[in-house]
Write a protein that holds these residues in place. Structure first.
Motif, short mmCIF file in Angstrom:
data_model
loop_
_atom_site.label_atom_id
_atom_site.label_comp_id
_atom_site.label_asym_id
_atom_site.label_seq_id
_atom_site.Cartn_x
_atom_site.Cartn_y
_atom_site.Cartn_z
N LEU A 96 19.06 49.41 25.45
CA LEU A 96 17.72 49.79 25.01
C LEU A 96 17.47 51.19 25.54
O LEU A 96 17.17 51.37 26.72
CB LEU A 96 16.67 48.80 25.54
CG LEU A 96 16.88 47.34 25.14
CD1 LEU A 96 15.91 46.43 25.89
CD2 LEU A 96 16.72 47.15 23.63
N THR A 97 17.61 52.19 24.69
CA THR A 97 17.71 53.57 25.18
C THR A 97 16.44 54.05 25.89
O THR A 97 16.52 54.95 26.73
CB THR A 97 18.04 54.54 24.03
OG1 THR A 97 17.03 54.45 23.02
CG2 THR A 97 19.40 54.22 23.44
N ASP A 98 15.29 53.47 25.59
CA ASP A 98 14.04 53.90 26.24
C ASP A 98 13.61 52.97 27.37
O ASP A 98 12.49 53.11 27.89
CB ASP A 98 12.90 53.99 25.21
CG ASP A 98 13.02 55.21 24.32
OD1 ASP A 98 13.93 56.03 24.54
OD2 ASP A 98 12.21 55.35 23.38
N TYR A 99 14.46 52.03 27.77
CA TYR A 99 14.11 51.12 28.85
C TYR A 99 14.57 51.74 30.17
O TYR A 99 15.69 51.52 30.62
CB TYR A 99 14.77 49.76 28.62
CG TYR A 99 14.26 48.64 29.49
CD1 TYR A 99 13.15 48.78 30.33
CD2 TYR A 99 14.89 47.40 29.47
CE1 TYR A 99 12.69 47.75 31.11
CE2 TYR A 99 14.44 46.34 30.25
CZ TYR A 99 13.34 46.52 31.06
OH TYR A 99 12.89 45.48 31.84
N ALA A 151 27.01 42.87 31.62
CA ALA A 151 26.90 43.04 33.07
C ALA A 151 25.46 43.25 33.51
O ALA A 151 25.00 42.65 34.49
CB ALA A 151 27.77 44.22 33.52
N VAL A 152 24.73 44.12 32.81
CA VAL A 152 23.34 44.38 33.19
C VAL A 152 22.50 43.12 33.02
O VAL A 152 21.61 42.83 33.83
CB VAL A 152 22.76 45.55 32.37
CG1 VAL A 152 21.27 45.74 32.67
CG2 VAL A 152 23.52 46.84 32.69
N THR A 153 22.76 42.34 31.98
CA THR A 153 22.04 41.09 31.78
C THR A 153 22.29 40.13 32.93
O THR A 153 21.35 39.52 33.47
CB THR A 153 22.46 40.44 30.45
OG1 THR A 153 22.08 41.29 29.37
CG2 THR A 153 21.79 39.08 30.27
N ALA A 154 23.55 39.96 33.33
CA ALA A 154 23.87 39.07 34.44
C ALA A 154 23.25 39.58 35.74
O ALA A 154 22.74 38.78 36.56
CB ALA A 154 25.39 38.95 34.59
N GLY A 293 18.33 44.69 30.59
CA GLY A 293 17.81 45.23 31.83
C GLY A 293 17.56 46.71 31.66
O GLY A 293 17.94 47.32 30.66
N SER A 294 16.90 47.29 32.64
CA SER A 294 16.51 48.70 32.56
C SER A 294 17.63 49.63 33.00
O SER A 294 18.62 49.20 33.59
CB SER A 294 15.28 48.94 33.43
OG SER A 294 15.61 48.77 34.81
N PHE A 298 20.65 49.18 35.72
CA PHE A 298 22.02 49.59 35.40
C PHE A 298 22.57 50.45 36.54
O PHE A 298 23.70 50.23 37.03
CB PHE A 298 22.01 50.36 34.08
CG PHE A 298 23.34 50.47 33.37
CD1 PHE A 298 24.54 50.24 34.01
CD2 PHE A 298 23.38 50.83 32.03
CE1 PHE A 298 25.76 50.35 33.35
CE2 PHE A 298 24.58 50.94 31.35
CZ PHE A 298 25.77 50.70 32.01
N GLU A 299 21.78 51.41 37.00
CA GLU A 299 22.21 52.28 38.09
C GLU A 299 22.39 51.50 39.39
O GLU A 299 23.37 51.71 40.13
CB GLU A 299 21.19 53.41 38.28
CG GLU A 299 21.15 54.39 37.12
CD GLU A 299 19.95 55.31 37.15
OE1 GLU A 299 20.00 56.37 36.51
OE2 GLU A 299 18.94 54.97 37.82
N ASP A 300 21.46 50.58 39.67
CA ASP A 300 21.58 49.75 40.88
C ASP A 300 22.85 48.91 40.81
O ASP A 300 23.58 48.77 41.80
CB ASP A 300 20.37 48.84 41.02
CG ASP A 300 19.09 49.59 41.35
OD1 ASP A 300 19.17 50.76 41.77
OD2 ASP A 300 18.00 49.00 41.19
#
Length: 346
Positions: A96-99, A151-154, A293-294, A298-300
């Motif tokens: 989601l490019t704006d999340y 991965a971000v979802t999990a 996820g945001s 993703f960065e975290d």
């Protein structure tokens, strides 16, 4: 580096099956000031891509989209107002490019790659700079392409609302992309994992990845009772619920008092869920829907992956020209982990 003018890309002119995937050539749009051009090296597939191909994606999709949502590549050009990114950077993008952070909105959902907006099954992709994340240095392009959705979802499910901790018990249903990432993240966090599958072969792989207990739900259809037996009647702390209506009632029975059921998918089909409200209330359980996820998450997550040197599980890699075969393999459900398309040959 010479910036290309054209790109090969896949389109879905009709949304009644992935047999309609059509490889075409199109001009690359001019960059806006805040955009970057990414050379796509790899794209991973997920169940969502099959739904889009069949016109069944519940959150909406455009006509004749470029499918695919998860990429890894390198920046080959940057817009005049882009800061913090340079040519040669290895990157991925939020699905989601704006999340960016916080809670998801309808406007954010409308920026989903590969459904409401054109996706990433293309040799070159223009993206807003604010959607980008750096790829962890220890990962290949193929490995990094598996991160944006599964991965971000999990990570959001297990470390978002109430982060799991060492000693927690996590139940993962199946051995697809989200479930395997959940297993790996939970193992790295010191949790105990119970994994289910209909395949003993897949359960052996889950054991090698760190699952302490495995349950074949074909030979043990009352797998919720087996989970309660394993946990001495307590139930589990977290459940990655990818089955949807077909499994949710059993998940509600297997959760501990105050545990969290993260609703992610619906691959198990339909069944009677009339008892779900009573079960979840009686357990004091949190039943939480996960929409990816945001970028911040993703960065975290990438910092987490780097800290523990975690490598995604890739089942099979296909060439760009064999993308339709990749879809066929994804649909067959033979895979454990992720199915990847290698887009760039260099």
């Amino acid at each position: 580096m010479t910036v290309p003018q054209k790109t090969r890309e896949y389109r879905l002119p009709k949304a009644d099956g992935f047999h309609n995937l059509t490889l075409t050539e199109s001009p690359i749009p001019n960059l806006e000031a805040t955009e970057v051009l990414v050379k796509v090296h790899a794209v991973s597939l997920q169940y969502r891509d099959l739904l889009v191909a069949k016109g069944q994606y519940p959150l909406g999709q455009k006509e004749n989209p470029i499918p695919g949502s998860d990429l890894a590549g390198e920046i080959v050009a940057v817009g005049s107002e882009v800061s913090g990114w340079k040519v040669g950077d290895r990157v991925s993008s939020s699905l989601l490019t704006d999340y960016i952070f916080g809670e998801v909105t309808d406007e954010i959902i409308a920026t989903g790659l590969g459904a409401p907006i054109d996706g990433v099954l293309t040799e070159y992709k223009v993206l807003p700079a604010h959607a980008l994340v750096h790829i962890p240095e220890h990962l290949s392009y193929e490995e990094a392409s598996t991160l944006p959705c599964a991965a971000v979802t999990a990570y959001n499910a297990l470390l978002g609302l109430r982060p799991l901790k060492g000693g927690d018990v996590v139940l993962v249903l199946g051995t697809g992309g989200v479930s395997i990432f959940g297993l790996q993240l939970a193992v790295a966090s010191g949790a105990t994992i119970i994994a289910t599958s209909s395949s003993d072969r897949k359960l052996e792989i889950a054991k090698k990845l760190g699952a302490t207990y495995t349950i074949n739900y074909k030979t043990t259809p009352d797998w919720d009772q087996e989970v309660l037996k394993i946990t001495n009647g307590r139930g589990v702390d977290h459940i990655l619920e990818v089955g949807g209506p077909g499994t949710i009632t059993k998940s509600a029975n297997a959760i501990r008092l105050g545990g969290i059921i993260s609703i992610i998918g619906f691959v198990a089909g339909q069944t009677n869920v009339n008892q779900l409200p009573i079960l979840s209330k009686a357990q004091g359980a949190i039943v939480r829907g996960i929409i990816i996820g945001s970028r911040q998450q993703f960065e975290d997550m990438n910092r987490f992956l780097s800290a523990v040197n975690l490598h995604p599980v890739i089942d099979k890699v296909f060439s760009f020209e064999d993308t339709r075969k990749a879809y066929e393999y994804q649909e067959s459900q033979q895979h454990v982990g992720k199915v990847v398309v290698r887009v760039s040959k260099n």
